[in-house]
Motif scaffolding. Sequence first.
Motif, short mmCIF file in Angstrom:
data_model
loop_
_atom_site.label_atom_id
_atom_site.label_comp_id
_atom_site.label_asym_id
_atom_site.label_seq_id
_atom_site.Cartn_x
_atom_site.Cartn_y
_atom_site.Cartn_z
N VAL A 32 0.86 -1.17 0.00
CA VAL A 32 0.00 0.00 0.00
C VAL A 32 0.90 1.23 0.00
O VAL A 32 1.35 1.67 1.04
CB VAL A 32 -0.95 0.01 1.22
N GLY A 33 1.18 1.75 -1.18
CA GLY A 33 2.07 2.89 -1.31
C GLY A 33 1.36 4.21 -1.08
O GLY A 33 0.22 4.26 -0.63
N LYS A 34 2.04 5.26 -1.42
CA LYS A 34 1.51 6.61 -1.18
C LYS A 34 0.27 6.92 -2.01
O LYS A 34 -0.54 7.74 -1.65
CB LYS A 34 2.60 7.63 -1.47
N SER A 35 0.11 6.25 -3.15
CA SER A 35 -1.02 6.56 -4.03
C SER A 35 -2.33 5.95 -3.56
O SER A 35 -3.36 6.19 -4.15
CB SER A 35 -0.73 6.06 -5.45
N SER A 36 -2.29 5.15 -2.52
CA SER A 36 -3.44 4.39 -2.00
C SER A 36 -3.93 3.36 -3.00
O SER A 36 -5.05 2.89 -2.93
CB SER A 36 -4.58 5.30 -1.54
N MET A 37 -3.10 2.99 -3.93
CA MET A 37 -3.44 1.97 -4.92
C MET A 37 -2.59 0.74 -4.66
O MET A 37 -1.40 0.86 -4.40
CB MET A 37 -3.16 2.50 -6.32
N MET A 38 -3.18 -0.41 -4.68
CA MET A 38 -2.43 -1.64 -4.50
C MET A 38 -2.11 -2.22 -5.87
O MET A 38 -2.99 -2.36 -6.70
CB MET A 38 -3.23 -2.64 -3.67
N SER A 39 -0.87 -2.56 -6.08
CA SER A 39 -0.43 -3.15 -7.34
C SER A 39 -0.64 -4.65 -7.29
O SER A 39 0.27 -5.41 -6.97
CB SER A 39 1.05 -2.82 -7.58
#
Length: 154
Positions: A32-39
Amino acid sequence: KVEADLVFLATGFEGKDKLREVLPKPFRDLVVGKSSMMSLYRGTIHPLIPNMAFVGFVESVSNLHTSELRCRWLSGLLEGRFELPSVKAMMGHVAGEADAMRRTTRFYRRHCISTYSIHDSDGMCADLGSATLRKGNWIAELFAPYNNKDYKEQ
Protein backbone atom coordinates in the motif's frame (compact mmCIF):
# COMPACT_ATOMS: atom_id res chain seq x y z
CA LYS A 1 -10.74 -26.50 2.15
CA VAL A 2 -7.27 -24.98 2.21
CA GLU A 3 -4.86 -25.06 5.10
CA ALA A 4 -3.56 -21.57 5.82
CA ASP A 5 -1.17 -20.08 8.33
CA LEU A 6 -3.24 -16.92 8.62
CA VAL A 7 -6.50 -15.54 7.30
CA PHE A 8 -7.08 -11.85 7.95
CA LEU A 9 -10.64 -10.63 7.57
CA ALA A 10 -11.27 -6.91 7.76
CA THR A 11 -14.45 -5.02 7.16
CA GLY A 12 -15.27 -1.37 7.20
CA PHE A 13 -13.25 1.67 6.33
CA GLU A 14 -9.56 2.55 6.46
CA GLY A 15 -8.45 -0.72 4.87
CA LYS A 16 -5.11 0.79 3.93
CA ASP A 17 -4.33 1.56 7.57
CA LYS A 18 -5.43 -1.91 8.67
CA LEU A 19 -3.07 -3.51 6.15
CA ARG A 20 -0.15 -1.35 7.27
CA GLU A 21 -0.68 -2.55 10.83
CA VAL A 22 -0.82 -6.26 10.04
CA LEU A 23 1.92 -6.57 7.40
CA PRO A 24 5.60 -7.01 8.29
CA LYS A 25 7.60 -3.78 7.82
CA PRO A 26 9.37 -4.75 4.58
CA PHE A 27 6.02 -5.11 2.81
CA ARG A 28 4.01 -2.19 4.19
CA ASP A 29 4.96 0.43 1.61
CA LEU A 30 5.29 -2.17 -1.13
CA VAL A 31 1.68 -3.28 -0.82
CA VAL A 32 0.00 0.00 0.00
CA GLY A 33 2.07 2.89 -1.31
CA LYS A 34 1.51 6.61 -1.18
CA SER A 35 -1.02 6.56 -4.03
CA SER A 36 -3.44 4.39 -2.00
CA MET A 37 -3.44 1.97 -4.92
CA MET A 38 -2.43 -1.64 -4.50
CA SER A 39 -0.43 -3.15 -7.34
CA LEU A 40 -2.21 -6.50 -7.46
CA TYR A 41 -2.17 -9.02 -10.29
CA ARG A 42 -5.79 -9.90 -11.11
CA GLY A 43 -6.67 -7.62 -8.20
CA THR A 44 -5.59 -10.35 -5.79
CA ILE A 45 -1.85 -11.19 -5.70
CA HIS A 46 1.04 -8.74 -5.30
CA PRO A 47 3.75 -9.85 -7.77
CA LEU A 48 6.49 -9.62 -5.12
CA ILE A 49 4.46 -11.41 -2.42
CA PRO A 50 2.93 -14.43 -4.19
CA ASN A 51 2.06 -16.28 -0.96
CA MET A 52 -0.39 -13.62 0.22
CA ALA A 53 -3.76 -12.85 -1.34
CA PHE A 54 -6.00 -9.82 -1.01
CA VAL A 55 -9.65 -10.27 -1.97
CA GLY A 56 -11.98 -7.29 -1.81
CA PHE A 57 -9.46 -4.48 -1.34
CA VAL A 58 -9.56 -3.54 -5.01
CA GLU A 59 -13.21 -2.76 -5.48
CA SER A 60 -15.56 -1.34 -8.00
CA VAL A 61 -19.04 -0.35 -6.89
CA SER A 62 -20.42 -0.88 -10.38
CA ASN A 63 -19.39 -4.55 -10.53
CA LEU A 64 -20.81 -6.61 -7.71
CA HIS A 65 -19.41 -9.90 -9.04
CA THR A 66 -15.76 -8.84 -8.74
CA SER A 67 -14.92 -10.23 -5.30
CA GLU A 68 -16.74 -13.50 -5.93
CA LEU A 69 -14.93 -13.99 -9.22
CA ARG A 70 -11.61 -13.20 -7.54
CA CYS A 71 -12.38 -15.78 -4.83
CA ARG A 72 -13.03 -18.40 -7.53
CA TRP A 73 -9.82 -17.33 -9.31
CA LEU A 74 -7.81 -17.63 -6.08
CA SER A 75 -9.38 -21.03 -5.40
CA GLY A 76 -8.36 -22.17 -8.89
CA LEU A 77 -4.81 -20.96 -8.28
CA LEU A 78 -4.61 -22.80 -4.94
CA GLU A 79 -6.05 -25.95 -6.54
CA GLY A 80 -3.29 -25.82 -9.19
CA ARG A 81 -5.65 -25.29 -12.14
CA PHE A 82 -3.20 -22.69 -13.48
CA GLU A 83 0.08 -21.08 -12.46
CA LEU A 84 0.99 -17.46 -11.92
CA PRO A 85 3.07 -15.88 -14.68
CA SER A 86 6.58 -14.64 -13.94
CA VAL A 87 7.05 -11.70 -11.58
CA LYS A 88 8.11 -9.58 -14.57
CA ALA A 89 4.95 -10.47 -16.50
CA MET A 90 2.73 -9.76 -13.47
CA MET A 91 4.44 -6.39 -12.90
CA GLY A 92 3.90 -5.53 -16.57
CA HIS A 93 0.22 -6.49 -16.31
CA VAL A 94 -0.26 -4.34 -13.19
CA ALA A 95 1.52 -1.40 -14.87
CA GLY A 96 -0.77 -1.77 -17.89
CA GLU A 97 -3.85 -1.72 -15.64
CA ALA A 98 -2.61 1.41 -13.88
CA ASP A 99 -1.99 3.11 -17.22
CA ALA A 100 -5.49 2.19 -18.44
CA MET A 101 -7.01 3.59 -15.24
CA ARG A 102 -5.06 6.83 -15.54
CA ARG A 103 -6.45 7.32 -19.02
CA THR A 104 -10.02 6.20 -18.38
CA THR A 105 -11.13 7.31 -14.95
CA ARG A 106 -11.07 10.42 -12.82
CA PHE A 107 -11.05 8.20 -9.73
CA TYR A 108 -7.41 7.16 -10.07
CA ARG A 109 -6.68 8.22 -6.48
CA ARG A 110 -8.68 5.17 -5.35
CA HIS A 111 -8.32 1.90 -7.17
CA CYS A 112 -11.49 1.95 -9.24
CA ILE A 113 -11.51 -0.41 -12.20
CA SER A 114 -15.05 0.12 -13.44
CA THR A 115 -13.94 0.87 -17.00
CA TYR A 116 -11.42 -1.95 -16.99
CA SER A 117 -13.37 -4.64 -15.16
CA ILE A 118 -14.74 -6.62 -18.13
CA HIS A 119 -11.21 -7.08 -19.46
CA ASP A 120 -10.02 -8.01 -15.96
CA SER A 121 -12.89 -10.48 -15.50
CA ASP A 122 -12.22 -12.01 -18.93
CA GLY A 123 -8.61 -12.62 -17.89
CA MET A 124 -9.67 -14.40 -14.71
CA CYS A 125 -12.18 -16.50 -16.68
CA ALA A 126 -9.48 -17.42 -19.20
CA ASP A 127 -7.10 -18.43 -16.39
CA LEU A 128 -9.82 -20.70 -14.98
CA GLY A 129 -10.53 -22.21 -18.40
CA SER A 130 -13.99 -20.62 -18.52
CA ALA A 131 -15.52 -18.86 -21.51
CA THR A 132 -14.57 -15.20 -21.81
CA LEU A 133 -17.62 -14.44 -23.94
CA ARG A 134 -20.38 -14.67 -21.35
CA LYS A 135 -23.57 -13.57 -23.12
CA GLY A 136 -24.22 -16.40 -25.55
CA ASN A 137 -24.48 -14.34 -28.75
CA TRP A 138 -22.40 -11.61 -30.35
CA ILE A 139 -25.12 -8.94 -30.33
CA ALA A 140 -25.54 -9.25 -26.58
CA GLU A 141 -21.73 -9.31 -26.17
CA LEU A 142 -21.52 -5.97 -27.95
CA PHE A 143 -24.50 -4.16 -26.49
CA ALA A 144 -25.81 -5.74 -23.26
CA PRO A 145 -24.24 -4.77 -19.94
CA TYR A 146 -22.48 -7.44 -17.93
CA ASN A 147 -23.85 -8.35 -14.51
CA ASN A 148 -23.28 -10.93 -11.80
CA LYS A 149 -25.44 -13.55 -13.57
CA ASP A 150 -22.99 -13.57 -16.47
CA TYR A 151 -20.30 -14.98 -14.17
CA LYS A 152 -22.17 -17.89 -12.63
CA GLU A 153 -20.22 -21.12 -12.63
CA GLN A 154 -20.91 -23.28 -15.63
